[in-house]
Write an enzyme that holds these catalytic residues in place. Structure first.
Site, PDB file in Angstrom:
ATOM      1  N   TRP A 204       0.865  -1.181   0.000  1.00 14.56           N
ATOM      2  CA  TRP A 204       0.000   0.000   0.000  1.00 14.56           C
ATOM      3  C   TRP A 204       0.908   1.240   0.000  1.00 14.56           C
ATOM      4  O   TRP A 204       1.933   1.268   0.685  1.00 14.56           O
ATOM      5  CB  TRP A 204      -0.919  -0.008   1.241  1.00 14.56           C
ATOM      6  CG  TRP A 204      -1.697   1.263   1.353  1.00 14.56           C
ATOM      7  CD1 TRP A 204      -2.801   1.610   0.621  1.00 14.56           C
ATOM      8  CD2 TRP A 204      -1.398   2.381   2.196  1.00 14.56           C
ATOM      9  NE1 TRP A 204      -3.209   2.877   0.965  1.00 14.56           N
ATOM     10  CE2 TRP A 204      -2.368   3.383   1.925  1.00 14.56           C
ATOM     11  CE3 TRP A 204      -0.405   2.641   3.141  1.00 14.56           C
ATOM     12  CZ2 TRP A 204      -2.389   4.607   2.582  1.00 14.56           C
ATOM     13  CZ3 TRP A 204      -0.421   3.868   3.784  1.00 14.56           C
ATOM     14  CH2 TRP A 204      -1.410   4.834   3.504  1.00 14.56           C
ATOM     15  N   ARG A 448     -10.179  -3.133   7.798  1.00 11.25           N
ATOM     16  CA  ARG A 448     -10.767  -1.786   7.868  1.00 11.25           C
ATOM     17  C   ARG A 448     -12.196  -1.869   8.417  1.00 11.25           C
ATOM     18  O   ARG A 448     -13.088  -1.173   7.978  1.00 11.25           O
ATOM     19  CB  ARG A 448     -10.771  -1.129   6.479  1.00 11.25           C
ATOM     20  CG  ARG A 448     -10.605   0.389   6.550  1.00 11.25           C
ATOM     21  CD  ARG A 448     -10.854   1.047   5.209  1.00 11.25           C
ATOM     22  NE  ARG A 448     -10.481   2.449   5.233  1.00 11.25           N
ATOM     23  CZ  ARG A 448     -10.953   3.368   4.428  1.00 11.25           C
ATOM     24  NH1 ARG A 448     -11.831   3.049   3.502  1.00 11.25           N
ATOM     25  NH2 ARG A 448     -10.559   4.608   4.526  1.00 11.25           N
ATOM     26  N   TRP A 482     -14.837   4.149  -8.199  1.00 10.29           N
ATOM     27  CA  TRP A 482     -15.291   2.837  -7.702  1.00 10.29           C
ATOM     28  C   TRP A 482     -14.150   2.214  -6.919  1.00 10.29           C
ATOM     29  O   TRP A 482     -13.166   1.776  -7.490  1.00 10.29           O
ATOM     30  CB  TRP A 482     -15.697   1.974  -8.888  1.00 10.29           C
ATOM     31  CG  TRP A 482     -16.202   0.593  -8.549  1.00 10.29           C
ATOM     32  CD1 TRP A 482     -15.571  -0.355  -7.814  1.00 10.29           C
ATOM     33  CD2 TRP A 482     -17.448   0.007  -8.958  1.00 10.29           C
ATOM     34  NE1 TRP A 482     -16.328  -1.500  -7.741  1.00 10.29           N
ATOM     35  CE2 TRP A 482     -17.491  -1.313  -8.444  1.00 10.29           C
ATOM     36  CE3 TRP A 482     -18.536   0.456  -9.723  1.00 10.29           C
ATOM     37  CZ2 TRP A 482     -18.560  -2.174  -8.671  1.00 10.29           C
ATOM     38  CZ3 TRP A 482     -19.597  -0.422  -9.951  1.00 10.29           C
ATOM     39  CH2 TRP A 482     -19.603  -1.701  -9.420  1.00 10.29           C
ATOM     40  N   ASP A 483     -14.309   2.176  -5.607  1.00 16.03           N
ATOM     41  CA  ASP A 483     -13.212   1.760  -4.726  1.00 16.03           C
ATOM     42  C   ASP A 483     -13.425   0.334  -4.234  1.00 16.03           C
ATOM     43  O   ASP A 483     -14.540  -0.205  -4.282  1.00 16.03           O
ATOM     44  CB  ASP A 483     -13.167   2.739  -3.535  1.00 16.03           C
ATOM     45  CG  ASP A 483     -11.782   2.883  -2.945  1.00 16.03           C
ATOM     46  OD1 ASP A 483     -10.935   2.020  -3.194  1.00 16.03           O
ATOM     47  OD2 ASP A 483     -11.564   3.870  -2.208  1.00 16.03           O
ATOM     48  N   MET A 484     -12.370  -0.274  -3.716  1.00 13.13           N
ATOM     49  CA  MET A 484     -12.425  -1.642  -3.174  1.00 13.13           C
ATOM     50  C   MET A 484     -11.311  -1.717  -2.149  1.00 13.13           C
ATOM     51  O   MET A 484     -10.151  -1.834  -2.512  1.00 13.13           O
ATOM     52  CB  MET A 484     -12.196  -2.598  -4.338  1.00 13.13           C
ATOM     53  CG  MET A 484     -12.516  -4.039  -4.104  1.00 13.13           C
ATOM     54  SD  MET A 484     -11.178  -4.958  -3.344  1.00 13.13           S
ATOM     55  CE  MET A 484     -11.676  -6.614  -3.656  1.00 13.13           C
ATOM     56  N   CYS A 531     -10.379   2.040  -8.420  1.00 13.03           N
ATOM     57  CA  CYS A 531      -9.487   2.340  -7.307  1.00 13.03           C
ATOM     58  C   CYS A 531      -9.554   1.156  -6.361  1.00 13.03           C
ATOM     59  O   CYS A 531     -10.575   0.475  -6.296  1.00 13.03           O
ATOM     60  CB  CYS A 531     -10.018   3.605  -6.613  1.00 13.03           C
ATOM     61  SG  CYS A 531      -9.187   4.029  -5.079  1.00 13.03           S
ATOM     62  N   ASP A 553      -2.552   5.604  -3.124  1.00  8.34           N
ATOM     63  CA  ASP A 553      -2.932   6.584  -2.100  1.00  8.34           C
ATOM     64  C   ASP A 553      -1.748   7.471  -1.741  1.00  8.34           C
ATOM     65  O   ASP A 553      -1.893   8.406  -0.951  1.00  8.34           O
ATOM     66  CB  ASP A 553      -3.437   5.865  -0.843  1.00  8.34           C
ATOM     67  CG  ASP A 553      -4.894   5.468  -0.989  1.00  8.34           C
ATOM     68  OD1 ASP A 553      -5.564   5.983  -1.899  1.00  8.34           O
ATOM     69  OD2 ASP A 553      -5.367   4.638  -0.197  1.00  8.34           O
TER      70      ASP A 553
HETATM   71  C1  GLA Z   1      -9.204   4.404  -0.454  1.00 12.79           C
HETATM   72  C2  GLA Z   1      -8.891   5.269  -1.649  1.00 12.79           C
HETATM   73  C3  GLA Z   1      -8.771   6.708  -1.217  1.00 12.79           C
HETATM   74  C4  GLA Z   1     -10.051   7.142  -0.548  1.00 12.79           C
HETATM   75  C5  GLA Z   1     -10.366   6.218   0.605  1.00 12.79           C
HETATM   76  C6  GLA Z   1     -11.732   6.513   1.174  1.00 12.79           C
HETATM   77  O1  GLA Z   1      -8.111   4.336   0.399  1.00 12.79           O
HETATM   78  O2  GLA Z   1      -7.746   4.833  -2.295  1.00 12.79           O
HETATM   79  O3  GLA Z   1      -8.482   7.523  -2.315  1.00 12.79           O
HETATM   80  O4  GLA Z   1     -11.082   7.131  -1.492  1.00 12.79           O
HETATM   81  O5  GLA Z   1     -10.353   4.860   0.208  1.00 12.79           O
HETATM   82  O6  GLA Z   1     -12.059   5.693   2.235  1.00 12.79           O
END
Ligand code: GLA
Length: 740
Positions: A204, A448, A482-484, A531, A553
């Site tokens: 990360w 998380r 769109w996050d994961m 993302c 990030d």
């Molecule tokens: C992830 C994404 C970040 C942000 C956070 C929000 O870490 O990479 O850019 O959107 O989630 O919780």
């Protein structure tokens, strides 16, 4: 580009402009062998490379030593447990409880075009204006008659790119179920010629750093069993000749068009041959194939370059730009966005967002993106994933009011989602605890403080779709991030049957693809950015749905040099999500000049991730210049050819890359001095990719020099004062009449 079959020799040859890929049928056309892959060659009858005329003899002549044949023959798609003890590409468990499989050639077909892979992302051909197909496909049908399994080995090539793409489909033609326990998408046997292995390693906030290693006997691999392509390792490996540089030497790149568990491996054998494979990781994979059913393995991309790493990068960039990314945005400038994540984290409301939007508008920014924290009771990362209703305490008047206001200010609006997740503390989990991925009787691992939704359940996929589409339909939303944010553990589904549990990880990825397919179809104008906790799902699979992916990030300009070097090794710059953020940087605490942050983000999609209302006057004043810089250079950066000139990863001092327009009429060089060096003169940089007999004007100095001078003698970049300084050098070709 051509694909030919020489019936007498039993040889298939696939030729792209600069490469040849040759497959041979050996021993009365029973075995499918790998003959050659590399620089384009003239002869077709090169089956001797399979060494079938040398001892050990082929089984038809020397069946008493069949095992010697299997020990050494370069198999195009090796099965298992019948004599080839090297790593198999295909493994099964048949109805009798046995695990042997061996494929024999049956027939083939060669045709123009390229069929889609059902439910999977894949490269595609586009019909040219004169009706010609710009790609060709070879399908070889092979069979294991003993267990009733058919395999279609599929190869496609393109008129405009030196790449071979491969996939495999398996069909059960027996009366009983067969379990597939391993299906690689590509396997290539070749001789070892002192190649090194190149992979992308990370974590990360420091994704995709280049890593070279010697190839030793036995197996060496990278992979992911995290349910996503991952921060740590990347679905890619390359064989790189000993002395290869950016622009010279041989490179074989293997890349996987997939977003879940993968294995990429090199095995060096007793005879110094190499077997290279890439495909779905066999760990936790067991796919029940009922009678008549078909399984399609995802696509693998193979690129051979005799022009070093840069040659591989440019082929992959062109392949992905022309034949993988589908978004209407792929050839367009993306709106410059400002994202509120690093600006506010969860602590925002309508007023704060509007204040950012107003200030952003004045600076020339074009879109506001509202990140995590707008729904349910989500004021930190402990709750509410799955409850996709607007938090009216933060956003009084709802989403529509906010979006209308932002639009009135003159900005587009974008929103963040994490649709694949469920918080234990959510209405959704209270109502449907069985919707989380879990093994019955075992408390699943939290990450998380969240679980992953079991997307093998059709009703869950439908719920997610309804939730996302209802929000998108409720206001004028033009972008989705769109996050994961967590990996898959406890691979169990309370929905799937006992015999299907080993399908979970792949079915999960298929469901993500199904959702994103639907999203892009129903909202065709939407700009989608994928993302995953930064860049844990930056892979060619996701690019099929979104033209850009959040790279990391870590927005620190120095760390980004290595992340973006590794990412740009494979992906076009137009796909790399990159923003200017505030300092000290939130990931590493480093302070870098605002100008440098702008230059580094310019190499990607370009945007901002900071509270513009709180920025120092000095930095704030630079934004309009950066916006103008983006508008001036983005066409070139999106569409041009990428050349890596220097890497601070290896020299620890400076970093440099160049983008040259396809017509060679323009080039932009970015140079970052990571560490200032005392008592040092100007730095000499030799450029790449220019037209030798064209003259170029350096916009800053006014100097006019021929391309061959710039590439061989180079230019001098005056020393820069201090660490982390950067510079852009813009060169434009001098018009023919002007240069006389
Ligand atoms: C992830 C994404 C970040 C942000 C956070 C929000 O870490 O990479 O850019 O959107 O989630 O919780």
């Amino acid at each position: 580009m051509r694909i030919q079959y020489d019936e007498t020799a039993g040889i298939f040859r696939l030729d792209t402009e600069k490469t040849s890929y040759i497959i041979g049928l050996a021993d009365e056309k029973r075995f499918i062998g790998h003959v050659y892959y590399g620089k384009r060659i003239s002869d077709t009858d090169v089956g001797y490379l399979m060494r079938t005329n040398e001892s050990p003899f082929v089984p038809s002549q020397n069946n008493r030593d069949r095992s010697s044949f299997f020990d050494a023959f370069p198999m195009e798609y090796p099965g298992s447990n019948t004599g080839d003890f090297r790593e198999s590409a295909l493994e099964v468990l048949d109805a009798g409880g046995h695990e042997a499989v061996e494929l024999s050639y049956r027939r083939h077909r060669i045709f123009a075009g390229k069929p889609a892979l059902p439910g999977l992302p894949a490269t595609f051909g586009v019909d040219t204006s004169d009706g010609e197909k710009e790609c060709l496909t070879l399908e070889i049908l092979a069979e294991d008659a003993c267990i009733g399994l058919e395999a279609t080995l599929r190869y496609s090539i393109f008129a405009d790119v030196d790449a071979v793409v491969r996939s495999v489909s398996l069909r059960n033609v027996s009366q009983e179920s067969i379990f597939l326990t391993k299906v690689m998408s590509a396997s290539v046997d070749m001789d070892q010629e002192d190649y090194k292995m190149l992979t992308l390693q990370g974590s990360w906030a420091r994704e995709r750093h280049l890593d070279f290693r010697q190839i030793g006997y036995g197996k060496q691999s990278v992979g992911s069993v995290r349910g996503e392509s991952s921060h740590q390792e990347h679905p890619f490996l390359a064989l790189v000749s000993e002395n290869a540089t950016q622009e010279q030497g041989e490179v074989y790149g293997f890349h996987f068009v997939y977003s879940g568990n993968f294995l990429a491996q090199v095995e060096k054998t007793q005879f110094d041959s190499l077997r290279v494979q890439i495909g779905i990781h066999p760990k936790n994979f067991r796919w029940k194939l009922g009678p008549g059913e078909c399984f399609d393995a995802p696509e693998a991309v193979l690129v051979y370059s005799s022009q070093g790493l840069g040659g591989m990068s440019r082929s992959l960039h062109d392949l992905y730009r022309n034949h993988l990314i589908r978004s209407p945005y792929k050839d367009k400038k993306r709106p410059i966005l400002i994202n509120n994540w690093e600006a506010t984290y969860f602590d925002f409301d309508t007023e704060k967002l509007l204040a950012i939007a107003r200030e952003a508008k004045k600076a020339g920014i074009e879109m506001l993106v509202m990140d995590d924290g707008w729904f349910g009771d989500r004021n930190d990362d402990n709750t509410s994933l799955g409850d996709w209703t607007v938090n009216e305490k933060k956003l009084p008047g709802g989403l529509k009011y906010l979006v209308d206001q932002v639009n009135q200010i003159g900005l587009k609006f974008g929103i963040w989602f994490e649709p694949e997740m469920i918080s234990p503390q959510s209405r959704l989990y209270r109502e449907h605890p069985d919707w989380a991925i879990a093994i019955e009787g075992r408390v699943p691992c939290r990450s998380r403080n969240q679980y992953v939704l079991d997307l093998t359940r059709p009703e869950v996929v439908e719920y997610v779709w309804q939730a996302v589409s209802a929000v998108l339909g409720s206001a004028n939303i033009e972008y989705v991030k769109w996050d994961m944010n967590r990996q898959l553990t406890d691979p169990g589904s309370l929905f799937l049957g006992r015999e299907n549990q080993g399908e979970l990880s792949h079915r999960y990825v298929l469901a993500v693809y199904e959702l994103q397919e639907r999203l892009t179809r129903e909202f065709p104008e939407l700009l989608l950015e994928n993302c995953s906790g930064g860049g844990a799902r930056f892979d060619p699979g996701m690019l099929y749905y979104s033209p850009q992916i959040w790279c990391s990030d870590d927005t620190d300009a120095v760390e980004r040099l290595s992340i973006q070097e590794g990412t740009a090794l494979l992906y076009p710059l137009s796909t790399m999500g990159a923003h200017v953020s505030d300092c000290p940087n939130h990931a590493v605490g480093r302070v870098t000049p605002f100008v440098t942050r702008g230059h580094v983000a310019l190499a990607g999609t370009f945007g901002y991730e900071l509270d513009i209302t709180k920025l120092s006057g000095e930095d704030r004043a630079l934004i309009p210049e950066q916006v103008a810089m983006y508008h001036k250079y983005n066409d070139l950066i999106r569409n041009g050819d990428y050349y890596r000139i220097a890497s601070c990863r290896s020299n620890h001092l400076w970093d440099c890359w160049e983008v040259v327009a396809k017509d060679k009429g323009e080039a932009l060089v970015t140079c970052v001095q990571v560490l200032g060096r005392p008592n040092y003169h100007s730095r000499r940089i030799r450029l790449s990719g220019l037209k030798p007999d064209l003259r170029y004007r350096n916009e800053e100095t006014g100097e006019v020099l021929y391309g061959d001078t710039l590439m061989n003698a180079g230019i001098l970049i005056p020393g820069m004062w201090g660490d982390f300084q950067s510079r852009l050098i813009h060169l434009t070709a001098v018009e023919a009449d002007e240069s006389k």
